[in-house]
Design a protein around this motif. Sequence first.
Motif, PDB file in Angstrom:
ATOM      1  N   ALA A   2       0.871  -1.161  -0.116  1.00 18.11           N
ATOM      2  CA  ALA A   2      -0.234   0.072   0.075  1.00 18.11           C
ATOM      3  C   ALA A   2       0.879   1.242   0.008  1.00 18.11           C
ATOM      4  CB  ALA A   2      -0.929   0.048   1.404  1.00 18.11           C
ATOM      5  N   GLY A   3       1.987   1.146   0.870  1.00 21.42           N
ATOM      6  CA  GLY A   3       2.957   2.407   0.902  1.00 21.42           C
ATOM      7  C   GLY A   3       3.368   2.735  -0.547  1.00 21.42           C
ATOM      8  N   GLN A   4       3.747   1.556  -1.259  1.00 21.55           N
ATOM      9  CA  GLN A   4       4.574   1.822  -2.675  1.00 21.55           C
ATOM     10  C   GLN A   4       3.366   2.354  -3.520  1.00 21.55           C
ATOM     11  OE1 GLN A   4       6.841  -1.705  -3.825  1.00 21.55           O
ATOM     12  NE2 GLN A   4       6.409  -2.496  -1.907  1.00 21.55           N
ATOM     13  N   ILE A   5       2.197   1.812  -3.453  1.00 20.34           N
ATOM     14  CA  ILE A   5       1.277   2.607  -4.311  1.00 20.34           C
ATOM     15  C   ILE A   5       0.750   3.735  -4.091  1.00 20.34           C
ATOM     16  CG2 ILE A   5      -1.210   2.074  -5.044  1.00 20.34           C
ATOM     17  CD1 ILE A   5      -0.815  -1.378  -4.596  1.00 20.34           C
ATOM     18  N   ILE A   6       0.510   4.053  -2.985  1.00 19.12           N
ATOM     19  CA  ILE A   6       0.129   5.578  -2.690  1.00 19.12           C
ATOM     20  C   ILE A   6       1.402   6.589  -2.939  1.00 19.12           C
ATOM     21  CG2 ILE A   6      -0.136   7.183  -0.843  1.00 19.12           C
ATOM     22  CD1 ILE A   6      -2.564   5.158  -1.638  1.00 19.12           C
ATOM     23  N   ALA A   7       2.645   6.017  -2.783  1.00 18.62           N
ATOM     24  CA  ALA A   7       3.823   6.711  -3.102  1.00 18.62           C
ATOM     25  C   ALA A   7       3.705   7.052  -4.740  1.00 18.62           C
ATOM     26  CB  ALA A   7       5.050   6.221  -2.723  1.00 18.62           C
ATOM     27  N   VAL A   8       3.489   6.068  -5.429  1.00 16.03           N
ATOM     28  CA  VAL A   8       3.617   5.839  -6.984  1.00 16.03           C
ATOM     29  C   VAL A   8       2.728   7.209  -7.124  1.00 16.03           C
ATOM     30  CG1 VAL A   8       2.803   4.624  -8.923  1.00 16.03           C
ATOM     31  CG2 VAL A   8       4.588   3.709  -7.469  1.00 16.03           C
ATOM     32  N   GLN A   9       1.303   6.998  -6.953  1.00 14.61           N
ATOM     33  CA  GLN A   9       0.513   8.027  -7.319  1.00 14.61           C
ATOM     34  C   GLN A   9       0.757   9.202  -6.942  1.00 14.61           C
ATOM     35  OE1 GLN A   9      -3.147   6.156  -5.322  1.00 14.61           O
ATOM     36  NE2 GLN A   9      -3.612   4.877  -7.197  1.00 14.61           N
ATOM     37  N   ARG A  10       1.460   9.567  -5.612  1.00 17.83           N
ATOM     38  CA  ARG A  10       1.461  10.958  -5.549  1.00 17.83           C
ATOM     39  C   ARG A  10       2.632  11.374  -6.220  1.00 17.83           C
ATOM     40  NH1 ARG A  10       6.032  12.393  -2.893  1.00 17.83           N
ATOM     41  NH2 ARG A  10       6.406  10.337  -2.135  1.00 17.83           N
ATOM     42  N   ILE A  11       3.743  10.603  -6.483  1.00 15.73           N
ATOM     43  CA  ILE A  11       4.826  11.094  -7.526  1.00 15.73           C
ATOM     44  C   ILE A  11       4.288  11.464  -8.890  1.00 15.73           C
ATOM     45  CG2 ILE A  11       6.970  10.318  -8.556  1.00 15.73           C
ATOM     46  CD1 ILE A  11       7.454   8.789  -5.847  1.00 15.73           C
ATOM     47  N   LEU A  12       3.416  10.492  -9.455  1.00 12.74           N
ATOM     48  CA  LEU A  12       2.905  10.895 -10.745  1.00 12.74           C
ATOM     49  C   LEU A  12       2.095  11.917 -10.716  1.00 12.74           C
ATOM     50  CD1 LEU A  12       1.552   7.219 -11.500  1.00 12.74           C
ATOM     51  CD2 LEU A  12       3.527   8.372 -12.813  1.00 12.74           C
ATOM     52  N   ALA A  13       1.384  12.358  -9.819  1.00 15.43           N
ATOM     53  CA  ALA A  13       0.843  13.625  -9.593  1.00 15.43           C
ATOM     54  C   ALA A  13       1.610  14.800  -9.572  1.00 15.43           C
ATOM     55  CB  ALA A  13      -0.379  13.591  -8.577  1.00 15.43           C
ATOM     56  N   GLU A  14       2.474  14.753  -8.564  1.00 13.97           N
ATOM     57  CA  GLU A  14       3.351  15.874  -8.517  1.00 13.97           C
ATOM     58  C   GLU A  14       4.238  16.252  -9.946  1.00 13.97           C
ATOM     59  OE1 GLU A  14       6.075  15.093  -5.139  1.00 13.97           O
ATOM     60  OE2 GLU A  14       4.300  15.345  -3.627  1.00 13.97           O
ATOM     61  N   GLU A  15       4.512  15.101 -10.522  1.00 18.51           N
ATOM     62  CA  GLU A  15       5.131  15.293 -11.822  1.00 18.51           C
ATOM     63  C   GLU A  15       4.371  16.181 -12.811  1.00 18.51           C
ATOM     64  OE1 GLU A  15       8.287  15.347 -14.750  1.00 18.51           O
ATOM     65  OE2 GLU A  15       8.249  15.319 -12.521  1.00 18.51           O
ATOM     66  N   ASN A  16       3.095  15.744 -12.972  1.00 26.60           N
ATOM     67  CA  ASN A  16       2.185  16.267 -13.760  1.00 26.60           C
ATOM     68  C   ASN A  16       2.111  17.780 -13.438  1.00 26.60           C
ATOM     69  OD1 ASN A  16       1.942  13.846 -15.036  1.00 26.60           O
ATOM     70  ND2 ASN A  16      -0.072  13.201 -14.185  1.00 26.60           N
ATOM     71  N   TRP A  17       1.722  17.905 -12.336  1.00 28.78           N
ATOM     72  CA  TRP A  17       1.468  19.420 -11.665  1.00 28.78           C
ATOM     73  C   TRP A  17       2.665  20.434 -12.028  1.00 28.78           C
ATOM     74  CZ3 TRP A  17       3.915  21.799  -7.597  1.00 28.78           C
ATOM     75  CH2 TRP A  17       3.700  23.088  -7.382  1.00 28.78           C
ATOM     76  N   ARG A  18       3.710  19.786 -11.686  1.00 30.74           N
ATOM     77  CA  ARG A  18       5.036  20.835 -11.770  1.00 30.74           C
ATOM     78  C   ARG A  18       5.495  20.842 -13.285  1.00 30.74           C
ATOM     79  NH1 ARG A  18       7.146  21.016  -7.128  1.00 30.74           N
ATOM     80  NH2 ARG A  18       6.934  19.225  -5.551  1.00 30.74           N
ATOM     81  N   ARG A  19       4.986  20.262 -14.028  1.00 29.19           N
ATOM     82  CA  ARG A  19       5.225  20.423 -15.674  1.00 29.19           C
ATOM     83  C   ARG A  19       4.245  21.517 -15.934  1.00 29.19           C
ATOM     84  NH1 ARG A  19       5.878  15.030 -19.299  1.00 29.19           N
ATOM     85  NH2 ARG A  19       6.112  16.932 -20.950  1.00 29.19           N
ATOM     86  N   ILE A  20       2.865  21.324 -15.494  1.00 32.61           N
ATOM     87  CA  ILE A  20       1.866  22.243 -16.045  1.00 32.61           C
ATOM     88  C   ILE A  20       1.959  23.566 -15.316  1.00 32.61           C
ATOM     89  CG2 ILE A  20      -0.529  22.777 -15.705  1.00 32.61           C
ATOM     90  CD1 ILE A  20      -1.237  19.704 -15.991  1.00 32.61           C
ATOM     91  N   GLU A  21       2.713  23.531 -14.050  1.00 30.43           N
ATOM     92  CA  GLU A  21       3.185  24.867 -13.388  1.00 30.43           C
ATOM     93  C   GLU A  21       4.306  25.358 -14.044  1.00 30.43           C
ATOM     94  OE1 GLU A  21       3.281  27.816 -10.111  1.00 30.43           O
ATOM     95  OE2 GLU A  21       1.696  26.613 -11.198  1.00 30.43           O
ATOM     96  N   ALA A  22       5.199  24.628 -14.757  1.00 31.33           N
ATOM     97  CA  ALA A  22       6.043  25.445 -15.405  1.00 31.33           C
ATOM     98  C   ALA A  22       5.836  26.120 -16.912  1.00 31.33           C
ATOM     99  CB  ALA A  22       7.284  24.242 -15.712  1.00 31.33           C
ATOM    100  N   GLY A  23       4.577  25.780 -17.182  1.00 32.55           N
ATOM    101  CA  GLY A  23       4.278  26.361 -18.465  1.00 32.55           C
ATOM    102  C   GLY A  23       3.461  25.394 -19.468  1.00 32.55           C
ATOM    103  N   GLU A  24       3.589  24.051 -19.303  1.00 31.18           N
ATOM    104  CA  GLU A  24       2.935  23.278 -20.499  1.00 31.18           C
ATOM    105  C   GLU A  24       1.585  23.220 -20.004  1.00 31.18           C
ATOM    106  OE1 GLU A  24       5.289  19.562 -21.486  1.00 31.18           O
ATOM    107  OE2 GLU A  24       6.503  20.102 -19.548  1.00 31.18           O
ATOM    108  N   SER A  25       0.944  22.718 -21.089  1.00 31.66           N
ATOM    109  CA  SER A  25      -0.525  22.536 -20.928  1.00 31.66           C
ATOM    110  C   SER A  25      -0.918  21.095 -20.548  1.00 31.66           C
ATOM    111  CB  SER A  25      -1.363  22.834 -22.157  1.00 31.66           C
ATOM    112  OG  SER A  25      -0.984  21.909 -23.439  1.00 31.66           O
TER     113      SER A  25
END
Length: 210
Positions: free
Chosen positions: A163-186
């Motif tokens: 469970a810890g691995q799965i929740i961490a994976v989902q968090r990392i995926l979401a953070e990466e998506n947000w950081r790219r959009i925050e940097a200016g990508e659509s």
Amino acid sequence: MSGEMGLRERKKRQTYRAISDAAIALFLEKGFDRVSVAEIAAAADVSKPTLFRYFPAKEDLALHRFADHEDEAARVVAARPAGVSPLDALHRHFLDGLERRDPITGLSGEEGVLAYHRLLYGTPSLVARLYAYQGRSEEALAEALGAAGLPAGAGRLGARLAAGQIIAVQRILAEENWRRIEAGESAEQVRPDAVAAAGLAFDQLRSGLE
């Protein structure tokens, strides 16, 4: 009697959301540390004791959106169709979230969502409180995985580690998506890579857990 209970529950949820929405609006306007609980109570038109009955800590006022998702992964596993593995169900659910541009996946270009994430990741006390929410998500998911027999023969500790691995994976995926959009990508530009990254991440989970 059940109708009265339903009405009370709806009113409770409405009050809960109204208080949190008022708090988030103030946090976004002034910054988390510059807003007092008394100011939030006044904006929501409730007393401070009422506010604390709904939200034990100031940080919880900003994080109710994550609280709504606390047991989401566990529910997905428990409600999966026959013949679908827990990881396949979670992978599909994450891809569905990307398709809907669900803010929890980080793939949202709405300014309100971006501003909220700036508030969250820019406030250390909120980041720290978020870990408590993630901990409860892990506990709920571990129970669901244990009931599903994943990982096979690993017992309670194995389910918690999974469970810890799965929740961490989902968090990392979401953070990466947000950081790219925050940097200016659509969101549209990020989406293909987000789908591919989710595929890679869940493939790695499958190889380790199944």
